[in-house]
Each structure stands twice: as structure tokens, then as C-alpha cells.
Design an enzyme around this catalytic site. Structure first.
Site, short mmCIF file in Angstrom:
data_model
loop_
_atom_site.label_atom_id
_atom_site.label_comp_id
_atom_site.label_asym_id
_atom_site.label_seq_id
_atom_site.Cartn_x
_atom_site.Cartn_y
_atom_site.Cartn_z
N CYS A 1 -3.79 1.38 8.13
CA CYS A 1 -2.62 0.88 7.42
C CYS A 1 -2.70 -0.64 7.28
O CYS A 1 -2.87 -1.36 8.26
CB CYS A 1 -1.35 1.28 8.18
SG CYS A 1 0.16 0.74 7.38
N CYS B 1 2.06 -5.71 16.36
CA CYS B 1 1.23 -4.81 17.18
C CYS B 1 -0.20 -5.34 17.16
O CYS B 1 -0.76 -5.59 16.09
CB CYS B 1 1.29 -3.39 16.65
SG CYS B 1 2.97 -2.71 16.64
N CYS C 1 4.53 -7.59 7.94
CA CYS C 1 5.21 -7.03 9.11
C CYS C 1 5.27 -8.07 10.22
O CYS C 1 4.29 -8.76 10.49
CB CYS C 1 4.45 -5.79 9.60
SG CYS C 1 5.25 -4.94 10.98
N SER D 1 9.22 6.43 10.86
CA SER D 1 8.64 5.91 12.08
C SER D 1 9.21 4.53 12.40
O SER D 1 9.44 3.72 11.51
CB SER D 1 7.12 5.80 11.94
OG SER D 1 6.53 5.24 13.09
N SER E 1 6.76 4.81 17.60
CA SER E 1 5.44 4.24 17.90
C SER E 1 5.48 3.69 19.31
O SER E 1 5.96 2.58 19.54
CB SER E 1 5.09 3.14 16.89
OG SER E 1 4.92 3.68 15.60
N CYS F 1 -3.01 -3.58 14.88
CA CYS F 1 -2.64 -3.11 13.55
C CYS F 1 -3.02 -4.09 12.44
O CYS F 1 -2.78 -5.29 12.55
CB CYS F 1 -1.14 -2.85 13.52
SG CYS F 1 -0.56 -2.17 11.96
N GLY G 1 5.14 -2.54 7.43
CA GLY G 1 6.51 -2.95 7.75
C GLY G 1 7.18 -2.06 8.78
O GLY G 1 6.67 -0.99 9.13
N CYS H 1 2.69 8.39 2.10
CA CYS H 1 3.10 7.39 3.09
C CYS H 1 3.53 6.14 2.34
O CYS H 1 2.75 5.58 1.55
CB CYS H 1 1.93 7.07 4.03
SG CYS H 1 2.33 5.83 5.29
N ASN I 1 -8.41 3.59 14.03
CA ASN I 1 -9.27 3.11 12.95
C ASN I 1 -9.56 1.63 13.19
O ASN I 1 -8.66 0.79 13.04
CB ASN I 1 -8.57 3.27 11.58
CG ASN I 1 -8.62 4.69 11.08
OD1 ASN I 1 -9.67 5.34 11.11
ND2 ASN I 1 -7.48 5.20 10.64
N GLU J 1 0.83 -1.21 0.00
CA GLU J 1 0.00 0.00 0.00
C GLU J 1 0.86 1.26 0.00
O GLU J 1 1.93 1.30 0.61
CB GLU J 1 -0.87 0.06 1.26
CG GLU J 1 -1.97 -0.97 1.32
CD GLU J 1 -2.80 -0.84 2.59
OE1 GLU J 1 -3.72 -1.65 2.76
OE2 GLU J 1 -2.52 0.06 3.43
#
Length: 357
Positions: free
Chosen positions: A341, A116, A112, A196, A219, A119, A164, A105, A297, A92
Site C-alpha cells: 500500500c 507505521c 498518512c 480498518s 491494525s 508502511c 491514510g 481497496c 511486502n 491509489e
């Protein structure tokens, strides 16, 4: 055989490579100008580059190594692109409109492994790193889209916050930064770029020593080990006792402000006591700390988490301010499309899997 992306070379690497192939150094500057200033999409369009050099480039590199699979456009002008890579992997890239310019972005890995718990990016594990060229090409594809629209708009800001962990792909990420910062190419200012990380402490030290003038965001999402480990499994390996000294080193070495990313999860990490704890954690460097509060989100697969109420978001913000910590609530983009994301990628992979059965 897959050819590497031409966009993966810095100007120094391109000059060295062409010299080894028997071409004069000025050829690299010509090619660079065609790629980033004139922004052609085929080597054949580089009309002042000799035929032998063009044939060599075409045999050795790809100028279009990915294709657009899906494009979602939001009412607020946000565009989310889903690109298919040479091996069929999906990534993405997001274009966002701000008052200060156009921001992109970018993704740095296919999947990944950070894990998390809130996520969408980590729903599908990492299969490989992106090359520097594949990261740069995301910017170029968005810029080509803007060029085709014909409003003479350009990408002015970049955030390395897509799918990632950027610091888990450190060398390629640094090459990417050097390509997009180059004043003879895209010339995106270092202070308009933010990288990040979930907190890979050893790479934070390394990043600080490079002194790239690029912004760094951490993060964090929790003010203590117990809660952070619950939310982010990386905290088991790199607890706050290891992360905070790395942040201290970065701030002292660069004298640059650091951004702390904090996703607000209802009833989990969004209470006044946690805001006070967060302010205390950064008390000794609050003059160089900015906390970015992020409304969550929701993701279908992570139904245990909900967005904090507006009242709790305001109370958290006010508490940080009263305790001397500068902060803001992130402006939301693309709320009418797959905003989280990794969300669009995850949905498309599911759709493709169902279709294949």
C-alpha cells in the site's frame, strides 16, 4: 474554482440540495439512478432530467474529478490504479479478485500521518483528507473500468484500507459508506464492507454507536505496548490500555466479530512467545475475534524489515489456533506489481520529482 464531486452526496443530501434549488424530490432519484445504476459519466446523458436541473448540476458539481495516471495489472487479475486528483495529488485504488467476488481497496487521505514504521503509505505525510465524493469516485472509476471490459462484472466488496487513516477522516468516510450501501445505488452489502483503523479509540466508540453493520479491522501488529510503540508511533498516544477497552465496547455494543490485522515481520513480532501473548490479549473475546496474518511486502525505504519465513508464519498460525484464537493467513494479491500500500504512489512521486529537476 474546483467543484465538489457529485458522488459525495447521499440520496438524502441530494434530495435536500435539489429541493433548496427549487426542484422536485423525484429529481434526486432520477439523478441517483443515472449515476449508480446506468453509470453515465456526463450529466448530458441524463436524458429524462430537465435542462435547468442538468445545467445546475453541471455548474455545481463534477462528475469526473480525477483522472487515471497509471494502471498496473497483475497476472492474478489484480489491478492497481493511480489516480490524479484536481489538485495534482496522487492516490491509489486496488481491484482484487477473490472466489467470493470483486473487492476494491480505497484510499481516504492524501498521505498518512500515523507513521507505521513498516508502511509505504506513510513515506509521504498527509496533505489533506479526501472528500466523500473522492472516495466514492474511486469505486465508480473501477466499476466504469469493469463496465468497459464488458463482462458484466460488478464491485461486490469494499475494504477501506488504502492510503491514510479512515477514522482520521471520519465524517467523510461515514458518508462514503452510506452512499455505497444505498440499496437504490451500488447496493454493496454492509457485511461486504470492512473499515480498518490503526486504533483511534475515540472513533471506535463512535463507530460502534452508529451500528452500521460494517466490519471493523484493527491494525494491531504487536501484542504489547513496547513492541507496538516500536512499530507504530500512534501507540504512544493510544496505548493498549486505551485501545483494548474501545475494542471491548465495540464487540459488546455490536455483537459483531472484529478482525485483528497482524503484519508478520521477521524476527520482530513473529515468534511463538508473541503469538501466545496475542492469544492471551484476546482470550476473553476470542469467540468474536479473527486474526488476519499478513505476510510483509518489503519496501525499499524500510530495509530494516523483512518478510517472515514460511516456517515462522506457520508456527505463529499454529500457536494461535492451539490457544483458541481463530486466524488465517491473508491470500496475497499483485505480488508481481507494486503490491505494498502506497508503493506505487511513492515511486511515481519520486519519478515526477526527478523529471522536474
Amino acid at each position: 474554482m474546483n467543484k465538489p464531486s457529485i458522488y459525495g452526496l447521499t440520496i438524502e443530501q441530494m434530495t435536500e440540495w435539489l429541493s433548496h434549488q427549487g426542484h422536485k424530490p423525484f429529481r434526486a432519484k432520477q439523478v441517483w439512478d443515472w449515476l449508480y445504476r446506468k453509470r453515465v459519466t456526463t450529466f448530458a446523458e441524463m436524458t429524462n432530467v430537465n435542462k435547468d436541473c442538468l445545467e445546475l448540476l453541471d455548474q455545481s458539481f463534477a462528475i469526473n474529478s480525477m483522472t487515471e495516471s497509471v494502471k498496473q495489472e497483475s497476472a492474478d487479475g489484480t489491478i492497481k490504479f493511480l489516480f490524479k486528483l484536481y489538485d495534482g495529488s496522487l492516490i491509489e485504488t486496488v481491484l482484487m479478485r477473490h472466489k467470493y467476488g470483486l473487492s476494491v481497496c480505497v484510499t481516504t487521505q492524501v498521505g498518512c500521518n500515523i507513521g507505521c514504521s513498516f508502511c509505504a503509505s506513510g513515506l509521504i505525510k498527509k496533505s489533506r483528507d479526501l472528500s466523500a465524493g473522492e472516495i466514492v469516485e474511486q469505486i465508480m472509476n473501477v466499476q466504469h473500468h469493469l463496465d468497459a471490459v464488458g463482462k458484466e462484472e460488478r464491485v461486490s466488496h469494499v475494504v477501506v484500507m488504502g492510503i491514510g487513516e479512515p477514522f482520521d477522516n471520519f465524517d467523510n468516510m461515514v458518508d462514503f459508506l452510506n452512499v455505497i450501501k444505498d440499496h437504490n445505488g451500488l447496493a454493496i452489502g454492509a457485511r461486504h464492507i470492512t473499515v480498518s483503523t490503526s486504533g483511534l479509540a475515540d472513533k471506535i466508540y463512535k463507530f460502534a454507536d452508529l451500528k452500521l453493520q460494517v466490519n471493523l479491522a484493527i491494525s494491531l501488529h504487536a501484542p504489547n505496548n513496547e513492541l507496538r510503540t516500536q512499530i507504530m508511533k500512534i501507540n504512544r498516544a493510544i496505548p493498549l490500555e486505551k485501545l483494548m477497552p474501545a475494542i471491548d465496547y465495540y464487540v459488546k455494543t455490536t455483537n459483531r466479530k472484529i478482525t485483528i490485522e497482524y503484519i508478520l515481520l521477521r524476527g520482530v513480532n513473529d515468534q511463538k512467545a508473541q503469538a501466545i501473548e496475542l492469544a492471551k490479549l484476546f482470550e476473553d473475546k476470542r469467540h468474536l475475534t479473527y486474526v488476519n496474518l499478513i505476510p510483509y511486502n518489503p519496501v525499499d525505504e524500510h530495509g530494516q524489515y523483512q518478510r517472515s519465513t514460511s516456517e515462522d508464519i506457520s508456527a505463529f498460525y499454529d500457536t494461535l489456533k492451539k490457544n483458541g484464537l481463530n486466524c488465517g493467513v491473508r491470500l496475497e494479491h499483485g505480488t508481481d506489481i507494486d503490491a505494498a500500500c502506497g508503493q506505487l504512489r511513492s515511486k511515481q512521486i519520486k519519478k515526477d520529482t526527478v523529471a522536474a529537476k
